[in-house]
Design an enzyme around this catalytic site. Sequence first.
Site, short mmCIF file in Angstrom:
data_model
loop_
_atom_site.label_atom_id
_atom_site.label_comp_id
_atom_site.label_asym_id
_atom_site.label_seq_id
_atom_site.Cartn_x
_atom_site.Cartn_y
_atom_site.Cartn_z
N HIS B 133 0.87 -1.18 0.00
CA HIS B 133 0.00 0.00 0.00
C HIS B 133 0.92 1.23 0.00
O HIS B 133 2.04 1.17 0.51
CB HIS B 133 -0.82 -0.06 1.29
CG HIS B 133 -1.88 0.98 1.45
ND1 HIS B 133 -1.58 2.27 1.81
CD2 HIS B 133 -3.23 0.91 1.33
CE1 HIS B 133 -2.72 2.95 1.90
NE2 HIS B 133 -3.72 2.15 1.63
N ASP B 210 3.08 -4.56 7.95
CA ASP B 210 1.86 -3.75 7.86
C ASP B 210 0.69 -4.73 7.95
O ASP B 210 0.37 -5.43 6.98
CB ASP B 210 1.87 -2.99 6.53
CG ASP B 210 0.50 -2.38 6.18
OD1 ASP B 210 -0.45 -2.54 6.98
OD2 ASP B 210 0.40 -1.76 5.11
N GLN B 213 -4.55 -5.12 6.96
CA GLN B 213 -5.55 -5.98 6.30
C GLN B 213 -5.59 -7.38 6.88
O GLN B 213 -6.33 -8.24 6.39
CB GLN B 213 -5.25 -6.06 4.79
CG GLN B 213 -5.30 -4.74 4.07
CD GLN B 213 -6.72 -4.15 4.04
OE1 GLN B 213 -7.71 -4.85 4.25
NE2 GLN B 213 -6.81 -2.86 3.78
N LYS B 236 -10.24 -0.45 10.40
CA LYS B 236 -10.42 -1.60 9.51
C LYS B 236 -10.80 -2.84 10.29
O LYS B 236 -10.95 -3.92 9.74
CB LYS B 236 -9.13 -1.84 8.71
CG LYS B 236 -8.82 -0.72 7.73
CD LYS B 236 -7.70 -1.10 6.80
CE LYS B 236 -7.04 0.10 6.14
NZ LYS B 236 -7.88 0.75 5.14
N CYS B 374 -4.82 2.68 -3.53
CA CYS B 374 -3.56 3.14 -2.92
C CYS B 374 -2.45 2.12 -3.11
O CYS B 374 -1.60 1.94 -2.25
CB CYS B 374 -3.73 3.47 -1.44
SG CYS B 374 -4.86 4.81 -1.15
#
Lengths: 152, 416
Positions: B133, B210, B213, B236, B374
């Site tokens: 991202h 990261d 998600q 999220k 993104c």
Amino acid sequence: MYKMSTDELRELYRELILDHARSPRHFGKLPEVTHSADGLNPLCGDKLKLYLRIGDDDRIQDAAFEGSGCAISVASASLLTDTIIGMRPTEAQSFAGALIHRLTGKQTNVELGKLRALEGVREFPSRIKCATLAWHAMNSAIRQDKVPASTE
Amino acid sequence: MNQVLSKPPSMQADLAACRRDFPALSLQINGSPLVFLDSAASSQQPNSVIDAVANYHRNSHANVHRGVHTLSHRATEAYEGARDVIAAFIGAGNRSEVIFTSGTTESINLVAQSFCRPMLARGDTILLTHLEHHSNIVPWQLLCDQTGAKLLVTPIDETGSLDLAIFDKQIAGGVSMLAMAHVSNALGTVLPLEHMISRAHEHGVPVLVDGAQAVPHMDVDVKSLDCDFYAFSGHKMFGPTGIGILYARSEHLERMPPYKGGGDMILEVRFDGTTYNELPYKFEAGTPNISGAVGLGAAINYMKSIGMDRIAAHEADLLTYMTQRLSEIPGIRLIGTAKTKASVQSFLLDDIHPHDLGTILDHQGVAIRTGHHCAMPVMEFFGVPGTARASLALYNNRDDIDRLVSSLTKAKEIFG
């Protein structure tokens, strides 16, 4: 199940719009360009490059565009090139002003002709920028701006 | 695959009840009941989160770590209580390893500036993957501008999986930092973290993951992953916006200078020098997002009450169903077909621009994301300006996917 009719969608994606989106007119580079500008819509990634040839007689002799975008932005650019060829730059700018005015829900006395096909976007606020992108780019090309026209 | 498709009805029924916990899912959009397939951008919030935030504002708000009065004490308890919930949820060894930030983006910037910047020299290398991202690309580019370091990128194949053979060579070639997604936001690929982190550590390379998600979809344990840093966002995972987490090993945090200066991150301030507060407060300058932390704690409690295993199984079932139903549509192109995926599917339909698909679907009450997500390098790899993306969360069901498919059929009709 779907209570809302699809009339609004048909209004947005009129046959004229779909036709110009599928077979854009004046698509490609232009020989002997005098004015050009990029148009960017960062929200959806629409990217257009608009080319103009403005003659010594102060008329737009030819116009063309390249790039990729949604049906609305491509159709709008295609209709733009059809419309402005033969106009004086100042006429094209005032036409662009009237069209943008109209697409953002205001009244105008200018006769928009087949550009009225874009009026469907008024019911789709997130799509107005797609319809106005090419026109902002044209203004920017005529003004010979140093930075790309952006919808943001 | 057939086995997964015929899950026992009991589980479907259980998670069907969860749907009623989310008031937004009862909305009518353009005359149709909302089908929300954009949770990878931001998920909806259950009543328990909305109520926890409202109750905090009604009954417990004051500044934290400051006053001796009752409300300040309540606010501090609520804020620090949320930190405990989060630390336990991700398996952090110590609550002081859990830093509140504004989100994944700030967490990554913090690591880039506070951990990496002091140790980098001109010509050093930061390794990323092609799946990242923008928020796991741009902070490293800024760092490269500041230090003269350079980026190296592990490539992907046409399914959206990493080329591990190339990664193995890259990581052995003298890398200073590895930063990578746990799950690709655009394609849903789950990265082979175990392999990558152990290779990185064999070569002494610290690793930032990261996890924005991943955390809403699967059990994440930072200790068993053995990562150095793990970043994620509240919004999220059914929590509020503006709150996120950086997990970091305390050995790193102790050596890192503060990222931002201000109140609450100090022990003593004098004009000739300031003593910084202990962990984790050294990294939390200024009045924090207290209600956001409270909301995030409530979101985690909600997820725990369902169980991450059940959430993962439910979503795996739905993803299989979604992939199968989408594949049946003539003219569909699925983008992101890795073997191991989380609940995201990017696609294109005929030559309809994703933005037009998004409008037509929204008109039928179906919310999807369209565009570059993104992740412009991923779009460039597949040679597309963007995709349409349907992303799932625990509250979605098969009816949602049937509605997605019927609205795509409508789009085909309009574009004829």
